[in-house]
Design a protein around this motif. Sequence first.
Motif, PDB file in Angstrom:
ATOM      1  N   THR A   1      -0.012  10.229 -18.267  1.00 52.06           N
ATOM      2  CA  THR A   1      -1.425  10.579 -18.366  1.00 52.06           C
ATOM      3  C   THR A   1      -2.156  10.038 -17.130  1.00 52.06           C
ATOM      4  O   THR A   1      -1.642   9.173 -16.420  1.00 52.06           O
ATOM      5  N   ASP A   2      -3.362  10.526 -16.910  1.00 44.88           N
ATOM      6  CA  ASP A   2      -4.147  10.027 -15.772  1.00 44.88           C
ATOM      7  C   ASP A   2      -4.365   8.522 -15.879  1.00 44.88           C
ATOM      8  O   ASP A   2      -4.280   7.795 -14.885  1.00 44.88           O
ATOM      9  N   GLU A   3      -4.640   8.057 -17.114  1.00 44.92           N
ATOM     10  CA  GLU A   3      -4.887   6.627 -17.305  1.00 44.92           C
ATOM     11  C   GLU A   3      -3.636   5.812 -16.991  1.00 44.92           C
ATOM     12  O   GLU A   3      -3.703   4.779 -16.307  1.00 44.92           O
ATOM     13  N   ASN A   4      -2.475   6.270 -17.470  1.00 45.78           N
ATOM     14  CA  ASN A   4      -1.244   5.528 -17.213  1.00 45.78           C
ATOM     15  C   ASN A   4      -0.865   5.538 -15.735  1.00 45.78           C
ATOM     16  O   ASN A   4      -0.390   4.531 -15.205  1.00 45.78           O
ATOM     17  N   ILE A   5      -1.079   6.669 -15.076  1.00 45.93           N
ATOM     18  CA  ILE A   5      -0.778   6.725 -13.642  1.00 45.93           C
ATOM     19  C   ILE A   5      -1.663   5.750 -12.880  1.00 45.93           C
ATOM     20  O   ILE A   5      -1.207   5.056 -11.959  1.00 45.93           O
ATOM     21  N   ASP A   6      -2.928   5.680 -13.274  1.00 42.88           N
ATOM     22  CA  ASP A   6      -3.827   4.739 -12.611  1.00 42.88           C
ATOM     23  C   ASP A   6      -3.351   3.300 -12.808  1.00 42.88           C
ATOM     24  O   ASP A   6      -3.363   2.499 -11.865  1.00 42.88           O
ATOM     25  N   LEU A   7      -2.915   2.967 -14.026  1.00 43.81           N
ATOM     26  CA  LEU A   7      -2.419   1.616 -14.284  1.00 43.81           C
ATOM     27  C   LEU A   7      -1.123   1.340 -13.537  1.00 43.81           C
ATOM     28  O   LEU A   7      -0.907   0.236 -13.028  1.00 43.81           O
ATOM     29  N   MET A   8      -0.238   2.338 -13.451  1.00 44.62           N
ATOM     30  CA  MET A   8       1.003   2.153 -12.686  1.00 44.62           C
ATOM     31  C   MET A   8       0.693   1.919 -11.214  1.00 44.62           C
ATOM     32  O   MET A   8       1.306   1.057 -10.562  1.00 44.62           O
TER      33      MET A   8
ATOM     34  N   ARG B   1       0.831  -1.214   0.000  1.00 41.14           N
ATOM     35  CA  ARG B   1       0.000   0.000   0.000  1.00 41.14           C
ATOM     36  C   ARG B   1       0.861   1.257   0.000  1.00 41.14           C
ATOM     37  O   ARG B   1       0.554   2.237  -0.679  1.00 41.14           O
ATOM     38  N   ARG B   2       1.931   1.219   0.787  1.00 37.60           N
ATOM     39  CA  ARG B   2       2.790   2.403   0.858  1.00 37.60           C
ATOM     40  C   ARG B   2       3.471   2.660  -0.486  1.00 37.60           C
ATOM     41  O   ARG B   2       3.446   3.788  -0.994  1.00 37.60           O
ATOM     42  N   THR B   3       4.073   1.614  -1.058  1.00 37.75           N
ATOM     43  CA  THR B   3       4.848   1.843  -2.272  1.00 37.75           C
ATOM     44  C   THR B   3       3.972   2.288  -3.435  1.00 37.75           C
ATOM     45  O   THR B   3       4.371   3.146  -4.228  1.00 37.75           O
ATOM     46  N   GLN B   4       2.771   1.740  -3.561  1.00 38.71           N
ATOM     47  CA  GLN B   4       1.927   2.190  -4.668  1.00 38.71           C
ATOM     48  C   GLN B   4       1.459   3.627  -4.444  1.00 38.71           C
ATOM     49  O   GLN B   4       1.306   4.389  -5.407  1.00 38.71           O
ATOM     50  N   SER B   5       1.282   4.021  -3.182  1.00 40.90           N
ATOM     51  CA  SER B   5       0.893   5.405  -2.896  1.00 40.90           C
ATOM     52  C   SER B   5       2.054   6.362  -3.149  1.00 40.90           C
ATOM     53  O   SER B   5       1.858   7.475  -3.665  1.00 40.90           O
ATOM     54  N   TYR B   6       3.273   5.949  -2.792  1.00 35.65           N
ATOM     55  CA  TYR B   6       4.445   6.777  -3.106  1.00 35.65           C
ATOM     56  C   TYR B   6       4.558   6.978  -4.622  1.00 35.65           C
ATOM     57  O   TYR B   6       4.801   8.088  -5.102  1.00 35.65           O
ATOM     58  N   LEU B   7       4.425   5.868  -5.356  1.00 39.60           N
ATOM     59  CA  LEU B   7       4.573   5.930  -6.818  1.00 39.60           C
ATOM     60  C   LEU B   7       3.548   6.887  -7.418  1.00 39.60           C
ATOM     61  O   LEU B   7       3.879   7.707  -8.280  1.00 39.60           O
ATOM     62  N   ARG B   8       2.313   6.792  -6.968  1.00 37.94           N
ATOM     63  CA  ARG B   8       1.281   7.670  -7.520  1.00 37.94           C
ATOM     64  C   ARG B   8       1.565   9.135  -7.207  1.00 37.94           C
ATOM     65  O   ARG B   8       1.377  10.004  -8.068  1.00 37.94           O
ATOM     66  N   ALA B   9       2.034   9.411  -5.989  1.00 34.44           N
ATOM     67  CA  ALA B   9       2.356  10.791  -5.624  1.00 34.44           C
ATOM     68  C   ALA B   9       3.457  11.345  -6.520  1.00 34.44           C
ATOM     69  O   ALA B   9       3.378  12.483  -7.011  1.00 34.44           O
ATOM     70  N   LEU B  10       4.492  10.541  -6.764  1.00 35.84           N
ATOM     71  CA  LEU B  10       5.581  10.976  -7.637  1.00 35.84           C
ATOM     72  C   LEU B  10       5.079  11.213  -9.065  1.00 35.84           C
ATOM     73  O   LEU B  10       5.407  12.222  -9.690  1.00 35.84           O
TER      74      LEU B  10
ATOM     75  N   ARG C   1       2.070  11.861 -10.189  1.00 37.01           N
ATOM     76  CA  ARG C   1       1.195  13.033 -10.313  1.00 37.01           C
ATOM     77  C   ARG C   1       2.009  14.331 -10.280  1.00 37.01           C
ATOM     78  O   ARG C   1       1.722  15.281 -11.008  1.00 37.01           O
ATOM     79  N   HIS C   2       3.028  14.349  -9.425  1.00 34.56           N
ATOM     80  CA  HIS C   2       3.863  15.540  -9.334  1.00 34.56           C
ATOM     81  C   HIS C   2       4.608  15.783 -10.643  1.00 34.56           C
ATOM     82  O   HIS C   2       4.816  16.936 -11.042  1.00 34.56           O
ATOM     83  N   LEU C   3       5.002  14.711 -11.321  1.00 38.55           N
ATOM     84  CA  LEU C   3       5.800  14.825 -12.536  1.00 38.55           C
ATOM     85  C   LEU C   3       4.951  14.951 -13.803  1.00 38.55           C
ATOM     86  O   LEU C   3       5.496  15.017 -14.906  1.00 38.55           O
ATOM     87  N   GLN C   4       3.631  14.999 -13.658  1.00 39.38           N
ATOM     88  CA  GLN C   4       2.764  15.116 -14.835  1.00 39.38           C
ATOM     89  C   GLN C   4       3.051  16.362 -15.653  1.00 39.38           C
ATOM     90  O   GLN C   4       2.835  16.376 -16.863  1.00 39.38           O
TER      91      GLN C   4
ATOM     92  N   PRO D   1       8.320  18.395 -18.472  1.00 36.90           N
ATOM     93  CA  PRO D   1       8.335  18.297 -19.943  1.00 36.90           C
ATOM     94  C   PRO D   1       8.797  16.942 -20.475  1.00 36.90           C
ATOM     95  O   PRO D   1       8.356  16.513 -21.538  1.00 36.90           O
ATOM     96  N   ARG D   2       9.666  16.243 -19.737  1.00 35.56           N
ATOM     97  CA  ARG D   2      10.146  14.954 -20.226  1.00 35.56           C
ATOM     98  C   ARG D   2       9.138  13.838 -19.987  1.00 35.56           C
ATOM     99  O   ARG D   2       9.161  12.816 -20.668  1.00 35.56           O
ATOM    100  N   TYR D   3       8.249  14.013 -19.008  1.00 34.81           N
ATOM    101  CA  TYR D   3       7.406  12.906 -18.583  1.00 34.81           C
ATOM    102  C   TYR D   3       5.920  13.123 -18.831  1.00 34.81           C
ATOM    103  O   TYR D   3       5.119  12.196 -18.689  1.00 34.81           O
ATOM    104  N   ALA D   4       5.537  14.345 -19.186  1.00 34.39           N
ATOM    105  CA  ALA D   4       4.105  14.676 -19.288  1.00 34.39           C
ATOM    106  C   ALA D   4       3.378  13.759 -20.268  1.00 34.39           C
ATOM    107  O   ALA D   4       2.249  13.327 -20.000  1.00 34.39           O
TER     108      ALA D   4
END
Length: 383
Positions: free
Chosen positions: A205-212, A181-190, A192-195, A198-201
């Motif tokens: 996407t919202d869909e890809n972040i959800d899948l990650m 639970r912690r690691t998936q929440s950390y990943l999502r926070a990172l 979303r911040h990097l959305q 310019p290199r990662y936008a």
Amino acid sequence: MQSIDSHRPLILVVDDAPDSIEPIVDCLHRADFRTRIATSGSRALQLAGDKPLPDLILLDVTMPDMDGYEVCRQLMNNPATASIPVIFLTIRNEETDEQRGFDAGAVDYITKPISPPLVLTRIRNHLTLKTASDFLRDRNSYLEHEVTRRTRELSLIQDATIVAMASLAETRDNETGNHIRRTQSYLRALARHLQTHPRYAAELTDENIDLMYKSAPLHDIGKVGIPDRILLKPGRLTPTEFEVMKTHTTLGRDAINRAEALFGVSASFLRFAKEIAYSHQEKWDGSGYPLGLAGERIPLSARLMAVADVYDALISKRVYKPAISHADAVEIMREGSGKHFDPAIIDAFLVLQGEFLAIAQRFADRDTDPASEAERLRLVFGG
């Protein structure tokens, strides 16, 4: 039970002149239409919205309180009446008048004096078109609803598949469910911040972040294939044992490949799970495993997972090591920028370190303290 009368089309006739209304209504009744009558624009707008809605509106142009063009515009701007066809019946026969009628939203324009057969033919034609249009709209609405339902159903199947596979990994691993639970929440926070980076936008996407986020629990799925004597060993691993442990990345990717084969697809919602499982132990400087990838050759999802996984490993107690404080873990992560970790992701981590600590505390293991003793006391006593 619906009455037979309710199946007869209902026509709203709008005209302020009684001598104009009478022949039109008489013509409609002889053709087996039902009618409503409005003698002003405001009354027409009221009756047009009453249930049952009219099937068609015959509308005069010249009226004292509100002309027919304005009535038509208001009917078209109201979602409740916008689909009701409007036919203008008027003495105004200039080409510009007719164009104004069509611009206001009418489907037809007939000049007076009327020819009853012509009016009835035009009405029946537009009612046929309305029936077809209503059918298509209802069908499209049904199809949209069905697509939404099936998409939701597919999403639930995806979630269930990932949860089942992650639960299998948990039964073998000496780490905890809260680690997942912690690691998936950390990943999502990172992510979303990097959305906006310019290199990662483009990739985040919202869909890809959800899948990650959904895929993150499978990062260590390959550990199901590691022997217990190595996986559960309380002390440090020997070089030979560590080589066996390193194979969990390949075992994880292969397990997910087999799952995809069962689905009969080669590029599924598990694509990020494969990247994460296979590459989250790679390092930015190329010193990781299994392939020794460096820099942006490492998939972005795996680089995000590396930061989430290592931070959580540092602050968590394991049978082979004690936990360290959040502050010490942050310094170790900072030092790893450009070596172990993607520098841009570490920059995001440093900005989000307070959020990471909050996530760690929210999903803390019973015997694991993610904060230092001073931080813990501050949190307990509100200092």
